[in-house]
Design a protein around this motif. Structure first.
Motif, PDB file in Angstrom:
ATOM      1  N   GLY A   1       1.522   9.660  -4.275  1.00  0.00           N
ATOM      2  CA  GLY A   1       2.722   9.779  -3.604  1.00  0.00           C
ATOM      3  C   GLY A   1       2.945   9.677  -2.215  1.00  0.00           C
ATOM      4  N   LEU A   2       3.992   9.569  -1.451  1.00  0.00           N
ATOM      5  CA  LEU A   2       4.284   9.575  -0.282  1.00  0.00           C
ATOM      6  C   LEU A   2       3.657  10.823   0.445  1.00  0.00           C
ATOM      7  CD1 LEU A   2       7.614   7.980   0.050  1.00  0.00           C
ATOM      8  CD2 LEU A   2       5.500   6.829   0.526  1.00  0.00           C
ATOM      9  N   ARG A   3       3.810  12.120  -0.274  1.00  0.00           N
ATOM     10  CA  ARG A   3       3.347  13.132   0.537  1.00  0.00           C
ATOM     11  C   ARG A   3       1.778  13.063   0.636  1.00  0.00           C
ATOM     12  NH1 ARG A   3       1.066  18.181  -0.599  1.00  0.00           N
ATOM     13  NH2 ARG A   3       2.175  19.714   0.258  1.00  0.00           N
ATOM     14  N   ASP A   4       1.071  12.566  -0.097  1.00  0.00           N
ATOM     15  CA  ASP A   4      -0.089  12.421  -0.142  1.00  0.00           C
ATOM     16  C   ASP A   4      -0.901  11.510   0.680  1.00  0.00           C
ATOM     17  OD1 ASP A   4      -0.705  14.654  -2.231  1.00  0.00           O
ATOM     18  OD2 ASP A   4      -0.842  13.128  -3.635  1.00  0.00           O
ATOM     19  N   ARG A   5       0.146  10.339   0.738  1.00  0.00           N
ATOM     20  CA  ARG A   5      -0.351   9.270   1.625  1.00  0.00           C
ATOM     21  C   ARG A   5      -0.208   9.949   2.974  1.00  0.00           C
ATOM     22  NH1 ARG A   5      -1.357   4.612  -0.483  1.00  0.00           N
ATOM     23  NH2 ARG A   5      -0.714   4.295  -2.881  1.00  0.00           N
ATOM     24  N   SER A   6       0.849  10.760   3.471  1.00  0.00           N
ATOM     25  CA  SER A   6       1.019  11.362   4.870  1.00  0.00           C
ATOM     26  C   SER A   6      -0.105  12.065   4.993  1.00  0.00           C
ATOM     27  CB  SER A   6       2.226  12.035   4.875  1.00  0.00           C
ATOM     28  OG  SER A   6       3.448  11.227   4.682  1.00  0.00           O
ATOM     29  N   LEU A   7      -0.507  13.068   4.079  1.00  0.00           N
ATOM     30  CA  LEU A   7      -1.826  13.972   4.327  1.00  0.00           C
ATOM     31  C   LEU A   7      -2.997  13.191   4.491  1.00  0.00           C
ATOM     32  CD1 LEU A   7      -3.084  16.661   4.159  1.00  0.00           C
ATOM     33  CD2 LEU A   7      -3.356  16.431   1.684  1.00  0.00           C
ATOM     34  N   VAL A   8      -3.408  11.690   4.065  1.00  0.00           N
ATOM     35  CA  VAL A   8      -4.495  11.127   4.307  1.00  0.00           C
ATOM     36  C   VAL A   8      -4.326  10.545   5.524  1.00  0.00           C
ATOM     37  CG1 VAL A   8      -5.825   8.932   3.786  1.00  0.00           C
ATOM     38  CG2 VAL A   8      -4.873  10.675   1.820  1.00  0.00           C
ATOM     39  N   THR A   9      -3.122  10.048   6.064  1.00  0.00           N
ATOM     40  CA  THR A   9      -2.842   9.369   7.299  1.00  0.00           C
ATOM     41  C   THR A   9      -3.070  10.519   8.530  1.00  0.00           C
ATOM     42  OG1 THR A   9      -1.375   7.994   6.253  1.00  0.00           O
ATOM     43  CG2 THR A   9      -1.377   8.047   8.748  1.00  0.00           C
ATOM     44  N   ILE A  10      -2.481  11.827   8.271  1.00  0.00           N
ATOM     45  CA  ILE A  10      -2.678  12.496   9.345  1.00  0.00           C
ATOM     46  C   ILE A  10      -3.986  13.049   9.562  1.00  0.00           C
ATOM     47  CG2 ILE A  10      -0.191  12.949   9.675  1.00  0.00           C
ATOM     48  CD1 ILE A  10      -0.748  15.591   8.147  1.00  0.00           C
ATOM     49  N   THR A  11      -4.663  13.232   8.558  1.00  0.00           N
ATOM     50  CA  THR A  11      -6.028  13.525   8.571  1.00  0.00           C
ATOM     51  C   THR A  11      -6.894  12.335   9.314  1.00  0.00           C
ATOM     52  OG1 THR A  11      -5.890  14.871   6.509  1.00  0.00           O
ATOM     53  CG2 THR A  11      -8.149  14.128   7.223  1.00  0.00           C
ATOM     54  N   SER A  12      -6.533  11.120   9.149  1.00  0.00           N
ATOM     55  CA  SER A  12      -7.312  10.080   9.603  1.00  0.00           C
ATOM     56  C   SER A  12      -7.130   9.863  11.043  1.00  0.00           C
ATOM     57  CB  SER A  12      -7.127   8.734   9.037  1.00  0.00           C
ATOM     58  OG  SER A  12      -7.372   8.782   7.502  1.00  0.00           O
ATOM     59  N   LEU A  13      -5.795   9.999  11.506  1.00  0.00           N
ATOM     60  CA  LEU A  13      -5.355   9.848  13.083  1.00  0.00           C
ATOM     61  C   LEU A  13      -6.064  11.243  13.741  1.00  0.00           C
ATOM     62  CD1 LEU A  13      -1.757   8.820  12.757  1.00  0.00           C
ATOM     63  CD2 LEU A  13      -3.825   7.629  12.877  1.00  0.00           C
ATOM     64  N   ILE A  14      -5.834  12.362  13.203  1.00  0.00           N
ATOM     65  CA  ILE A  14      -6.455  13.625  14.050  1.00  0.00           C
ATOM     66  C   ILE A  14      -8.047  13.449  14.230  1.00  0.00           C
ATOM     67  CG2 ILE A  14      -6.794  16.131  13.901  1.00  0.00           C
ATOM     68  CD1 ILE A  14      -4.045  16.191  12.453  1.00  0.00           C
TER      69      ILE A  14
ATOM     70  N   VAL B   1       0.803  -1.132   0.127  1.00  0.00           N
ATOM     71  CA  VAL B   1       0.087  -0.113  -0.044  1.00  0.00           C
ATOM     72  C   VAL B   1       1.104   1.233   0.110  1.00  0.00           C
ATOM     73  CG1 VAL B   1      -1.857   1.371   1.346  1.00  0.00           C
ATOM     74  CG2 VAL B   1      -1.880  -1.093   1.077  1.00  0.00           C
ATOM     75  N   TRP B   2       1.703   1.512   0.955  1.00  0.00           N
ATOM     76  CA  TRP B   2       2.708   2.676   0.973  1.00  0.00           C
ATOM     77  C   TRP B   2       3.584   2.537  -0.128  1.00  0.00           C
ATOM     78  CZ3 TRP B   2       3.029   7.110   3.578  1.00  0.00           C
ATOM     79  CH2 TRP B   2       2.117   7.151   4.925  1.00  0.00           C
ATOM     80  N   SER B   3       3.749   1.459  -0.685  1.00  0.00           N
ATOM     81  CA  SER B   3       4.720   1.571  -1.961  1.00  0.00           C
ATOM     82  C   SER B   3       4.376   1.816  -3.276  1.00  0.00           C
ATOM     83  CB  SER B   3       5.583   0.066  -2.090  1.00  0.00           C
ATOM     84  OG  SER B   3       6.380  -0.290  -0.762  1.00  0.00           O
ATOM     85  N   ARG B   4       2.889   1.901  -3.413  1.00  0.00           N
ATOM     86  CA  ARG B   4       2.433   2.320  -4.573  1.00  0.00           C
ATOM     87  C   ARG B   4       2.297   3.835  -4.797  1.00  0.00           C
ATOM     88  NH1 ARG B   4      -1.977  -1.523  -3.184  1.00  0.00           N
ATOM     89  NH2 ARG B   4      -3.472   0.128  -2.432  1.00  0.00           N
ATOM     90  N   THR B   5       3.630   4.205  -4.913  1.00  0.00           N
ATOM     91  CA  THR B   5       3.795   5.750  -5.331  1.00  0.00           C
ATOM     92  C   THR B   5       3.384   6.089  -6.572  1.00  0.00           C
ATOM     93  OG1 THR B   5       6.213   5.121  -5.716  1.00  0.00           O
ATOM     94  CG2 THR B   5       5.530   5.797  -3.188  1.00  0.00           C
ATOM     95  N   ASP B   6       3.404   5.160  -7.553  1.00  0.00           N
ATOM     96  CA  ASP B   6       2.817   5.483  -8.770  1.00  0.00           C
ATOM     97  C   ASP B   6       1.516   5.963  -8.715  1.00  0.00           C
ATOM     98  OD1 ASP B   6       2.303   2.932  -8.320  1.00  0.00           O
ATOM     99  OD2 ASP B   6       2.190   2.385 -10.307  1.00  0.00           O
ATOM    100  N   LYS B   7       0.553   5.421  -7.895  1.00  0.00           N
ATOM    101  CA  LYS B   7      -0.886   5.683  -7.623  1.00  0.00           C
ATOM    102  C   LYS B   7      -1.136   7.041  -6.841  1.00  0.00           C
ATOM    103  CE  LYS B   7      -1.511   1.803 -10.037  1.00  0.00           C
ATOM    104  NZ  LYS B   7      -1.983   1.786 -11.501  1.00  0.00           N
TER     105      LYS B   7
ATOM    106  N   ALA C   1       4.797  17.530  -6.746  1.00  0.00           N
ATOM    107  CA  ALA C   1       4.894  16.238  -7.576  1.00  0.00           C
ATOM    108  C   ALA C   1       6.266  15.538  -7.827  1.00  0.00           C
ATOM    109  CB  ALA C   1       4.458  17.056  -8.933  1.00  0.00           C
ATOM    110  N   TYR C   2       7.332  16.328  -7.434  1.00  0.00           N
ATOM    111  CA  TYR C   2       8.571  15.609  -7.497  1.00  0.00           C
ATOM    112  C   TYR C   2       9.180  15.349  -6.367  1.00  0.00           C
ATOM    113  CZ  TYR C   2       8.197  16.032 -12.497  1.00  0.00           C
ATOM    114  OH  TYR C   2       7.568  16.173 -13.844  1.00  0.00           O
ATOM    115  N   ALA C   3       8.627  15.480  -5.023  1.00  0.00           N
ATOM    116  CA  ALA C   3       9.197  15.740  -3.840  1.00  0.00           C
ATOM    117  C   ALA C   3      10.037  14.566  -3.442  1.00  0.00           C
ATOM    118  CB  ALA C   3       8.208  15.937  -2.619  1.00  0.00           C
ATOM    119  N   ARG C   4       9.244  13.159  -3.950  1.00  0.00           N
ATOM    120  CA  ARG C   4       9.917  11.887  -3.616  1.00  0.00           C
ATOM    121  C   ARG C   4      11.293  12.001  -4.381  1.00  0.00           C
ATOM    122  NH1 ARG C   4       5.893  10.953  -7.274  1.00  0.00           N
ATOM    123  NH2 ARG C   4       6.095   9.765  -9.082  1.00  0.00           N
ATOM    124  N   TYR C   5      11.577  12.677  -5.206  1.00  0.00           N
ATOM    125  CA  TYR C   5      12.949  12.669  -5.800  1.00  0.00           C
ATOM    126  C   TYR C   5      14.026  13.454  -5.229  1.00  0.00           C
ATOM    127  CZ  TYR C   5      10.099  10.009  -9.493  1.00  0.00           C
ATOM    128  OH  TYR C   5       9.168   9.298 -10.015  1.00  0.00           O
TER     129      TYR C   5
END
Length: 272
Positions: free
Chosen positions: A59-72, A51-57, A152-156
């Motif tokens: 990115g890690l930045r957006d996954r972090s955003l989703v996760t912290i929103t869910s936790l808060i 799940v976390w590795s599907r960065t082509d679907k 868009a290119y943060a992971r690089y």
């Protein structure tokens, strides 16, 4: 059991690299491999390995955003959220953005939850207070805008970078700004004919390096010609903000190939 699960899930993110294509994780097996082997497998191989590795679907930045929103939203504002906020910062979410994100969450998830989240976020982004002031001062040094976070290119990139489109006619020109210590991964501008890139230093001090060659310092006015199909990287010096114009040279069959990050040891050597 729930506390163990939260520790595993939330502490893992500190090891995630922005440029990884597949995240390798062993914490589940290390701590629960004999007690709950299936849970450990799902944690390491599915949650993070897939799940976390599907960065082509997503990115890690957006996954972090989703996760912290869910936790808060669930009211989870302990050390678990701190780990995720740290990862969000590493994945390119800025101090200004996290303040707006938590404010937005507060209207939907509850004001007290937002207050609790802000307490942790202030600690995670504390050092960026001076960074924002330095960024504003750097902007005053040059005529081109710093632009928006280069999400868009943060992971690089290692560290935070910013992108401002200057021209999208005839030749693509962008102003790319790097915070101190920020650099992009090794990469190659592929082309069958023509192609490549040209950099012109705008402000601050930075570095350019081709594989197998010494690093070249970039100062305002320095021109760097990057041939197609040559492995290289560029970015800021460790103690300076840096900006350059990037000119995309037209070519046939052009594409960018992003490779491994520039490791700290190699980067620190050229600072001396």
């Amino acid at each position: 059991m729930n506390k163990i699960y939260l520790f595993l899930v939330f502490s893992i993110l500190t090891t995630i690299g922005m440029a990884q294509e597949k995240i390798k994780q062993t914490a589940g097996r290390d701590q629960l491999g004999t007690f709950a082997p299936k849970f450990a497998e799902l944690n390491d191989d599915v949650l993070f390995g897939e799940v976390w590795s599907r960065t082509d679907k997503l990115g890690l930045r957006d996954r972090s955003l989703v996760t912290i929103t869910s936790l808060i939203s669930q009211g989870i504002t302990d050390s678990s959220l701190t780990f995720h906020l740290q990862s969000a910062r590493n994945n390119g979410i800025t101090r200004t953005e996290i303040a707006e994100i938590i404010t937005h969450i507060g209207f939907y998830a509850g004001w007290p939850k937002a207050w609790a989240a802000f307490r942790l976020a202030k600690e995670v982004w504390a050092e960026d207070t001076n960074g924002e002031e330095a960024k504003a001062a750097f902007q005053r040094e040059m005529i081109f805008p710093i632009g928006e976070p280069n999400a868009a290119y943060a992971r690089y990139f290692t560290g935070n970078s910013y992108l401002a489109p200057i021209s999208r006619e005839q030749v693509y020109i962008s102003n790319v700004t790097f915070e101190p210590g920020c650099r992009n991964n090794w990469h190659i501008h592929r082309a069958k004919k023509g192609g490549g890139q040209m950099l012109i230093g705008v402000a601050g001090r930075g570095w350019y390096q081709e594989e197998g060659k010494p690093a070249v310092e970039i100062l305002p006015g320095t021109v760097i010609h990057i041939p197609a199909n040559v492995k290289h990287w560029h970015g800021a010096a460790a103690d300076s903000w840096f900006a350059h114009l990037a000119f995309e040279i037209p070519g046939e069959g052009s594409s960018n190939e992003w490779l491994e990050p520039v490791n700290d040891e190699a980067y620190n050597k050229i600072q001396k």
